[in-house]
Design a protein around this motif. Structure first.
Motif, PDB file in Angstrom:
ATOM      1  N   LEU A  98     -37.080 -73.694-109.543  1.00 47.31           N
ATOM      2  CA  LEU A  98     -36.672 -72.333-109.907  1.00 47.31           C
ATOM      3  C   LEU A  98     -35.856 -71.715-108.788  1.00 47.31           C
ATOM      4  O   LEU A  98     -34.792 -71.122-109.034  1.00 47.31           O
ATOM      5  CB  LEU A  98     -37.902 -71.472-110.203  1.00 47.31           C
ATOM      6  N   LEU A  99     -36.327 -71.830-107.554  1.00 47.63           N
ATOM      7  CA  LEU A  99     -35.583 -71.297-106.414  1.00 47.63           C
ATOM      8  C   LEU A  99     -34.187 -71.921-106.353  1.00 47.63           C
ATOM      9  O   LEU A  99     -33.181 -71.218-106.163  1.00 47.63           O
ATOM     10  CB  LEU A  99     -36.346 -71.584-105.114  1.00 47.63           C
ATOM     11  N   ALA A 100     -34.101 -73.233-106.534  1.00 42.70           N
ATOM     12  CA  ALA A 100     -32.818 -73.928-106.470  1.00 42.70           C
ATOM     13  C   ALA A 100     -31.866 -73.438-107.554  1.00 42.70           C
ATOM     14  O   ALA A 100     -30.679 -73.191-107.307  1.00 42.70           O
ATOM     15  CB  ALA A 100     -33.038 -75.435-106.592  1.00 42.70           C
ATOM     16  N   LEU A 101     -32.370 -73.285-108.764  1.00 41.71           N
ATOM     17  CA  LEU A 101     -31.531 -72.857-109.882  1.00 41.71           C
ATOM     18  C   LEU A 101     -31.077 -71.409-109.729  1.00 41.71           C
ATOM     19  O   LEU A 101     -29.944 -71.056-110.085  1.00 41.71           O
ATOM     20  CB  LEU A 101     -32.284 -73.061-111.193  1.00 41.71           C
ATOM     21  N   LEU A 102     -31.945 -70.554-109.207  1.00 45.37           N
ATOM     22  CA  LEU A 102     -31.554 -69.163-108.963  1.00 45.37           C
ATOM     23  C   LEU A 102     -30.444 -69.082-107.919  1.00 45.37           C
ATOM     24  O   LEU A 102     -29.503 -68.296-108.049  1.00 45.37           O
ATOM     25  CB  LEU A 102     -32.767 -68.350-108.508  1.00 45.37           C
ATOM     26  N   LEU A 103     -30.543 -69.912-106.866  1.00 48.31           N
ATOM     27  CA  LEU A 103     -29.518 -69.917-105.831  1.00 48.31           C
ATOM     28  C   LEU A 103     -28.194 -70.453-106.366  1.00 48.31           C
ATOM     29  O   LEU A 103     -27.125 -69.900-106.078  1.00 48.31           O
ATOM     30  CB  LEU A 103     -29.990 -70.765-104.643  1.00 48.31           C
ATOM     31  N   ALA A 104     -28.264 -71.535-107.140  1.00 50.79           N
ATOM     32  CA  ALA A 104     -27.039 -72.098-107.714  1.00 50.79           C
ATOM     33  C   ALA A 104     -26.386 -71.105-108.676  1.00 50.79           C
ATOM     34  O   ALA A 104     -25.157 -70.978-108.722  1.00 50.79           O
ATOM     35  CB  ALA A 104     -27.357 -73.415-108.425  1.00 50.79           C
ATOM     36  N   ARG A 105     -27.209 -70.390-109.438  1.00 49.62           N
ATOM     37  CA  ARG A 105     -26.673 -69.385-110.358  1.00 49.62           C
ATOM     38  C   ARG A 105     -25.903 -68.303-109.614  1.00 49.62           C
ATOM     39  O   ARG A 105     -24.945 -67.727-110.156  1.00 49.62           O
ATOM     40  CB  ARG A 105     -27.832 -68.773-111.159  1.00 49.62           C
ATOM     41  N   ARG A 106     -26.286 -68.052-108.383  1.00 54.35           N
ATOM     42  CA  ARG A 106     -25.598 -67.044-107.563  1.00 54.35           C
ATOM     43  C   ARG A 106     -24.420 -67.638-106.776  1.00 54.35           C
ATOM     44  O   ARG A 106     -23.833 -66.951-105.946  1.00 54.35           O
ATOM     45  CB  ARG A 106     -26.602 -66.397-106.608  1.00 54.35           C
ATOM     46  N   GLY A 107     -24.109 -68.902-107.018  1.00 53.36           N
ATOM     47  CA  GLY A 107     -22.914 -69.490-106.428  1.00 53.36           C
ATOM     48  C   GLY A 107     -23.109 -70.365-105.215  1.00 53.36           C
ATOM     49  O   GLY A 107     -22.126 -70.860-104.654  1.00 53.36           O
ATOM     50  N   ALA A 108     -24.343 -70.592-104.786  1.00 50.56           N
ATOM     51  CA  ALA A 108     -24.575 -71.433-103.609  1.00 50.56           C
ATOM     52  C   ALA A 108     -24.610 -72.911-103.998  1.00 50.56           C
ATOM     53  O   ALA A 108     -25.178 -73.257-105.036  1.00 50.56           O
ATOM     54  CB  ALA A 108     -25.898 -71.050-102.938  1.00 50.56           C
TER      55      ALA A 108
END
Length: 318
Positions: A98-108
């Motif tokens: 979840l943490l990884a997907l939230l970060l990727a969703r924000r462009g990281a």
């Protein structure tokens, strides 16, 4: 080649053992990773280090050996967020995906690496698979907003073999700390390190400081690099060889509990993650805070960061 003379130094018991300097530590672990020593020597090394404990100089040397052999994520001109996922879930759902997907969703760009170190725990790899995200078979390039889960054996087979020694002897060894400190990227990276016990917080902080890493350190959920969804932990950043307090630990009783799945299996965890990503459930507040701290830290971009470790001044207190 042999590491017996190193074992003689580190294996003299709790009071008689001598710590290795950085260069000998680099040579020792290099031989282990290359598979040029016997299984008996590897077992002796692991048991001796478990009794003695690792010093920051030894961990820096172990990192030097590892970084010289890793298959690295190509430089993307960005700062890649690195999430080491090795502990898995036992009591709480593993929310590293979840943490990884939230970060990727924000462009990281996000790299999650790991392997199962205990058979009875639910891994991030299993949760990613339930989400339809397959483990990479090679080290991929990562652009903005892209995510990959890379098994440890893809990064460095010798490191996976060393982690697997735990299954034979039942005890952790330096590799279990090493994987939470290493930088698998050719370019800039923010390593999100986590610990389970206070003594590891001290040793990880000292190693991050000694090696000049750009990192965020917290007491994660059962050792995973994601904040406990129930209570915000302290979060610290290491940048330009300085230590910065980003978030104090939450104190007092819990006002409310997040709506977490009752089961920690991969199917239940992936269903929960989908519901959060779809907006049906809120992002747990501690994880939302962690996302913001990581993204701000990524934007800060240290003035100096190398993918190789070098001796640097001691860290300043927070």
């Amino acid at each position: 080649m042999s590491i017996s003379h190193y074992i003689k130094d580190i294996g003299r018991g709790k009071d008689g053992a001598r710590a290795l300097q950085r260069e000998p530590a680099t040579d020792l672990l290099g031989q282990v990773l290359d598979g040029t020593v016997t299984d008996l020597e590897i077992g002796g090394f692991c048991l001796a280090m478990r009794i003695k404990g690792e010093t920051p100089q030894e961990m820096a040397g172990f990192l030097d050996a590892t970084h010289a052999r890793l298959q690295r994520v190509p430089d993307n001109g960005l700062t890649t967020v690195v999430l080491p996922s090795y502990n898995g879930a036992r009591k709480l759902p593993v929310l590293t995906p979840l943490l990884a997907l939230l970060l990727a969703r924000r462009g990281a760009p996000v790299l999650v690496h790991g392997t199962a170190t205990e058979d009875r725990r639910v891994t991030s790899e299993a949760v990613f698979a339930a989400l339809g995200i397959a483990a990479a078979r090679r080290v991929p390039p990562l652009g903005a907003g892209e995510l990959a889960f890379v098994p440890t054996e893809v990064l460095l087979p010798g490191l996976k073999r060393l982690l697997d020694v735990r299954r034979a002897v039942g005890l952790r060894n330096p590799a279990h700390s090493l994987v939470k400190l290493m930088n698998p990227c050719q370019g800039r990276a923010l390593i999100v390190g986590s610990y389970t016990h206070p003594e590891y917080a001290v040793s990880m902080a000292q190693t991050f400081a000694l090696t000049g890493a750009h990192a965020l350190l917290l007491r994660g959920t059962e050792g995973e690099p994601v904040a406990d969804a129930r209570r915000t932990p302290q979060m610290e950043a290491f940048r330009d060889w300085q230590r910065h307090l980003l978030q104090p630990a939450q104190e007092g009783p819990l006002a409310s509990l997040p709506d977490l799945p009752r089961e920690v299996d991969a199917a239940s965890t992936s269903a929960y993650i989908r519901s959060v990503l779809d907006g049906e459930r809120p992002v747990p507040a501690p994880i939302a805070l962690q996302v913001e701290h990581i993204l701000r830290e990524v934007q800060r971009q240290p003035t100096t960061q190398t993918t190789e470790t070098t001796a640097v001044p001691a860290v300043s207190p927070p």
